[in-house]
Design a protein around this motif. Structure first.
Motif, PDB file in Angstrom:
ATOM      1  N   SER A 187      -5.851  -2.894  -3.633  1.00  0.00           N
ATOM      2  CA  SER A 187      -6.604  -4.057  -4.108  1.00  0.00           C
ATOM      3  C   SER A 187      -6.309  -5.265  -3.239  1.00  0.00           C
ATOM      4  O   SER A 187      -5.521  -5.199  -2.293  1.00  0.00           O
ATOM      5  N   GLY A 188      -6.942  -6.382  -3.572  1.00  0.00           N
ATOM      6  CA  GLY A 188      -6.755  -7.636  -2.853  1.00  0.00           C
ATOM      7  C   GLY A 188      -6.686  -8.791  -3.826  1.00  0.00           C
ATOM      8  O   GLY A 188      -5.908  -8.779  -4.755  1.00  0.00           O
ATOM      9  N   HIS A 189      -7.509  -9.826  -3.599  1.00  0.00           N
ATOM     10  CA  HIS A 189      -7.748 -10.949  -4.501  1.00  0.00           C
ATOM     11  C   HIS A 189      -6.633 -11.989  -4.554  1.00  0.00           C
ATOM     12  O   HIS A 189      -6.917 -13.177  -4.544  1.00  0.00           O
ATOM     13  N   VAL A 190      -5.374 -11.576  -4.610  1.00  0.00           N
ATOM     14  CA  VAL A 190      -4.296 -12.546  -4.837  1.00  0.00           C
ATOM     15  C   VAL A 190      -3.749 -13.127  -3.534  1.00  0.00           C
ATOM     16  O   VAL A 190      -2.915 -14.041  -3.563  1.00  0.00           O
ATOM     17  N   HIS A 191      -4.170 -12.599  -2.385  1.00  0.00           N
ATOM     18  CA  HIS A 191      -3.842 -13.154  -1.066  1.00  0.00           C
ATOM     19  C   HIS A 191      -2.383 -13.009  -0.668  1.00  0.00           C
ATOM     20  O   HIS A 191      -1.945 -13.613   0.309  1.00  0.00           O
ATOM     21  N   ASP A 192      -1.617 -12.243  -1.406  1.00  0.00           N
ATOM     22  CA  ASP A 192      -0.245 -11.894  -1.037  1.00  0.00           C
ATOM     23  C   ASP A 192      -0.067 -10.392  -1.201  1.00  0.00           C
ATOM     24  O   ASP A 192      -0.557  -9.812  -2.173  1.00  0.00           O
ATOM     25  N   PRO A 193       0.636  -9.742  -0.268  1.00  0.00           N
ATOM     26  CA  PRO A 193       0.863  -8.301  -0.408  1.00  0.00           C
ATOM     27  C   PRO A 193       1.876  -7.996  -1.509  1.00  0.00           C
ATOM     28  O   PRO A 193       2.759  -8.808  -1.799  1.00  0.00           O
ATOM     29  N   PHE A 194       1.719  -6.826  -2.113  1.00  0.00           N
ATOM     30  CA  PHE A 194       2.691  -6.371  -3.113  1.00  0.00           C
ATOM     31  C   PHE A 194       2.599  -4.854  -3.214  1.00  0.00           C
ATOM     32  O   PHE A 194       1.620  -4.242  -2.812  1.00  0.00           O
ATOM     33  N   GLU A 195       3.639  -4.269  -3.760  1.00  0.00           N
ATOM     34  CA  GLU A 195       3.627  -2.851  -4.109  1.00  0.00           C
ATOM     35  C   GLU A 195       4.460  -2.651  -5.356  1.00  0.00           C
ATOM     36  O   GLU A 195       5.603  -3.103  -5.429  1.00  0.00           O
ATOM     37  N   ARG A 206       0.916   4.057  -8.039  1.00  0.00           N
ATOM     38  CA  ARG A 206       1.365   2.943  -7.198  1.00  0.00           C
ATOM     39  C   ARG A 206       0.247   1.938  -6.997  1.00  0.00           C
ATOM     40  O   ARG A 206      -0.876   2.300  -6.653  1.00  0.00           O
ATOM     41  N   LEU A 207       0.575   0.677  -7.222  1.00  0.00           N
ATOM     42  CA  LEU A 207      -0.364  -0.424  -7.049  1.00  0.00           C
ATOM     43  C   LEU A 207      -0.009  -1.148  -5.763  1.00  0.00           C
ATOM     44  O   LEU A 207       1.119  -1.634  -5.607  1.00  0.00           O
ATOM     45  N   ILE A 208      -0.964  -1.232  -4.835  1.00  0.00           N
ATOM     46  CA  ILE A 208      -0.710  -1.801  -3.510  1.00  0.00           C
ATOM     47  C   ILE A 208      -1.737  -2.888  -3.244  1.00  0.00           C
ATOM     48  O   ILE A 208      -2.942  -2.636  -3.241  1.00  0.00           O
ATOM     49  N   GLY A 209      -1.250  -4.107  -3.054  1.00  0.00           N
ATOM     50  CA  GLY A 209      -2.130  -5.232  -2.793  1.00  0.00           C
ATOM     51  C   GLY A 209      -2.016  -5.696  -1.356  1.00  0.00           C
ATOM     52  O   GLY A 209      -0.928  -5.721  -0.777  1.00  0.00           O
ATOM     53  N   ALA A 210      -3.151  -6.069  -0.769  1.00  0.00           N
ATOM     54  CA  ALA A 210      -3.177  -6.593   0.595  1.00  0.00           C
ATOM     55  C   ALA A 210      -3.215  -8.112   0.563  1.00  0.00           C
ATOM     56  O   ALA A 210      -3.665  -8.729  -0.404  1.00  0.00           O
ATOM     57  N   GLY A 211      -2.753  -8.716   1.649  1.00  0.00           N
ATOM     58  CA  GLY A 211      -2.814 -10.164   1.794  1.00  0.00           C
ATOM     59  C   GLY A 211      -4.194 -10.609   2.250  1.00  0.00           C
ATOM     60  O   GLY A 211      -5.211 -10.019   1.887  1.00  0.00           O
ATOM     61  N   THR A 212      -4.251 -11.643   3.073  1.00  0.00           N
ATOM     62  CA  THR A 212      -5.519 -12.212   3.519  1.00  0.00           C
ATOM     63  C   THR A 212      -5.506 -12.442   5.024  1.00  0.00           C
ATOM     64  O   THR A 212      -4.431 -12.607   5.617  1.00  0.00           O
ATOM     65  N   LEU A 213      -6.696 -12.451   5.608  1.00  0.00           N
ATOM     66  CA  LEU A 213      -6.861 -12.847   7.005  1.00  0.00           C
ATOM     67  C   LEU A 213      -7.665 -14.146   7.081  1.00  0.00           C
ATOM     68  O   LEU A 213      -8.325 -14.431   8.070  1.00  0.00           O
ATOM     69  N   PHE A 224      -1.994  -7.481   6.683  1.00  0.00           N
ATOM     70  CA  PHE A 224      -2.720  -6.334   6.154  1.00  0.00           C
ATOM     71  C   PHE A 224      -1.702  -5.234   5.890  1.00  0.00           C
ATOM     72  O   PHE A 224      -0.525  -5.349   6.258  1.00  0.00           O
ATOM     73  N   ASN A 225      -2.123  -4.173   5.234  1.00  0.00           N
ATOM     74  CA  ASN A 225      -1.247  -3.041   4.936  1.00  0.00           C
ATOM     75  C   ASN A 225      -1.606  -1.840   5.802  1.00  0.00           C
ATOM     76  O   ASN A 225      -2.776  -1.556   6.013  1.00  0.00           O
ATOM     77  N   GLU A 226      -0.593  -1.165   6.269  1.00  0.00           N
ATOM     78  CA  GLU A 226      -0.780   0.130   6.913  1.00  0.00           C
ATOM     79  C   GLU A 226      -0.333   1.202   5.934  1.00  0.00           C
ATOM     80  O   GLU A 226       0.827   1.223   5.506  1.00  0.00           O
ATOM     81  N   ILE A 227      -1.245   2.086   5.559  1.00  0.00           N
ATOM     82  CA  ILE A 227      -0.938   3.186   4.652  1.00  0.00           C
ATOM     83  C   ILE A 227      -0.699   4.435   5.496  1.00  0.00           C
ATOM     84  O   ILE A 227      -1.603   4.890   6.208  1.00  0.00           O
ATOM     85  N   GLN A 228       0.505   4.965   5.420  1.00  0.00           N
ATOM     86  CA  GLN A 228       0.891   6.143   6.192  1.00  0.00           C
ATOM     87  C   GLN A 228       0.954   7.342   5.247  1.00  0.00           C
ATOM     88  O   GLN A 228       1.689   7.322   4.259  1.00  0.00           O
ATOM     89  N   ILE A 229       0.192   8.385   5.563  1.00  0.00           N
ATOM     90  CA  ILE A 229       0.057   9.530   4.666  1.00  0.00           C
ATOM     91  C   ILE A 229       0.549  10.789   5.365  1.00  0.00           C
ATOM     92  O   ILE A 229       0.102  11.131   6.456  1.00  0.00           O
ATOM     93  N   GLU A 230       1.479  11.461   4.717  1.00  0.00           N
ATOM     94  CA  GLU A 230       2.032  12.713   5.239  1.00  0.00           C
ATOM     95  C   GLU A 230       2.128  13.732   4.124  1.00  0.00           C
ATOM     96  O   GLU A 230       2.409  13.384   2.970  1.00  0.00           O
ATOM     97  N   ASP A 231       1.919  14.983   4.445  1.00  0.00           N
ATOM     98  CA  ASP A 231       2.162  16.085   3.507  1.00  0.00           C
ATOM     99  C   ASP A 231       1.480  15.872   2.165  1.00  0.00           C
ATOM    100  O   ASP A 231       2.129  15.810   1.115  1.00  0.00           O
ATOM    101  N   GLY A 232       0.178  15.682   2.198  1.00  0.00           N
ATOM    102  CA  GLY A 232      -0.560  15.578   0.944  1.00  0.00           C
ATOM    103  C   GLY A 232      -0.338  14.264   0.227  1.00  0.00           C
ATOM    104  O   GLY A 232      -0.750  13.209   0.693  1.00  0.00           O
ATOM    105  N   ALA A 233       0.332  14.318  -0.932  1.00  0.00           N
ATOM    106  CA  ALA A 233       0.459  13.148  -1.793  1.00  0.00           C
ATOM    107  C   ALA A 233       1.582  12.205  -1.383  1.00  0.00           C
ATOM    108  O   ALA A 233       1.818  11.203  -2.048  1.00  0.00           O
ATOM    109  N   ARG A 234       2.295  12.491  -0.323  1.00  0.00           N
ATOM    110  CA  ARG A 234       3.354  11.587   0.136  1.00  0.00           C
ATOM    111  C   ARG A 234       2.736  10.482   0.997  1.00  0.00           C
ATOM    112  O   ARG A 234       2.081  10.760   1.992  1.00  0.00           O
ATOM    113  N   PHE A 235       2.959   9.236   0.600  1.00  0.00           N
ATOM    114  CA  PHE A 235       2.430   8.140   1.414  1.00  0.00           C
ATOM    115  C   PHE A 235       3.323   6.913   1.281  1.00  0.00           C
ATOM    116  O   PHE A 235       4.054   6.743   0.301  1.00  0.00           O
ATOM    117  N   ALA A 236       3.278   6.092   2.312  1.00  0.00           N
ATOM    118  CA  ALA A 236       4.059   4.858   2.356  1.00  0.00           C
ATOM    119  C   ALA A 236       3.142   3.713   2.742  1.00  0.00           C
ATOM    120  O   ALA A 236       2.149   3.901   3.454  1.00  0.00           O
TER     121      ALA A 236
END
Length: 243
Positions: A187-195, A206-213, A224-236
């Motif tokens: 999601s976005g809207h709040v202009h600050d990243p969070f997890e 997991r709730l992941i918020g992006a900041g703003t540009l 911005f957020n980089e979502i790294q996905i490995e081995d199916g449901a494993r992600f960071a």
């Protein structure tokens, strides 16, 4: 490894051009598998703002999917907001809720904006019954074993950032998404990243918020957020901050 760039709230009309150039340069250099844009492309939903946003997104030269934000609804024209709220999206319609062909990953959209609400601040989030059913249908249609990420503009529950979403029906929707098998909400809207790892009856989601540009930063520089996905449901999720 699959890499998604999750960006939000670029606010053409109040954009930070240096931040946009930095993001575009990073995309061109690193070639992520896709870009997920979670709303507020514009500041006042004006046609020239949408045209600029479309040109910028197309210039990234990567698969892009876009969700709608509250700033993308007509601001000064009540008739257009209530009757034809998405008319000015024509320049972007190919990207709106566009399915992404990423093996093992499903990005499922969820609408959290509303043309009208029974409260004074219409910028806040709202999940209607039809929107929730549509998202749950999208989850059910995802290939078995896929990582399922929901793309929404407003956080479904607030995560302690300075700005809030106050999304009506958000907690109920979040429980339903977890029960249906979703792994995360972008999601976005709040202009600050969070997890936040949010416990729900169907399991942790997991709730992941992006900041703003844009120039409308809060506590975090353009990011911005980089979502790294490995081995199916494993992600960071990694927050990438300008400078």
């Amino acid at each position: 490894m699959i890499r998604l760039f999750h960006v939000s709230d670029i606010h053409f009309g109040a954009q930070d051009q240096a931040a946009l150039d930095w993001f575009a340069a990073t995309v061109h250099a690193e070639q992520p598998d896709a870009v997920v844009m979670t709303g507020d492309l514009t500041m006042r939903a004006r046609s020239h703002e949408f045209e600029a946003a479309a040109k910028w997104l197309e210039g990234l030269k990567r698969p892009v999917t876009v969700e709608v934000g509250n700033h993308d609804l007509p601001y000064f024209n009540p008739w257009a907001r209530l009757v034809t709220p998405y008319k000015r999206y024509k320049a972007l319609e190919r990207m709106i809720e566009r399915p992404l062909d990423i093996k093992g990953v499903s990005i499922v959209p969820m609408k959290t904006t509303a043309r009208f609400q029974l409260r004074l601040n219409w910028s806040k989030g709202y999940v209607g019954g039809r929107a929730l059913r549509r998202t749950l249908d999208g989850i059910a249609a995802a290939p078995k074993g896929n990582l399922i990420l929901i793309a929404a503009h407003h956080p479904l529950v607030d995560a302690g950032t300075r700005s809030t979403a106050q999304t009506r029906n958000g907690a109920t929707a979040l429980a339903a998404l977890a029960q249906a098998g979703a792994h995360g909400v972008l999601s976005g809207h709040v202009h600050d990243p969070f997890e936040v790892a949010h416990p729900a009856p169907g399991g942790t989601i997991r709730l992941i918020g992006a900041g703003t540009l844009s120039e409308r930063v809060r506590d975090t520089r353009p990011s911005f957020n980089e979502i790294q996905i490995e081995d199916g449901a494993r992600f960071a999720s990694v927050v990438r901050v300008m400078d």
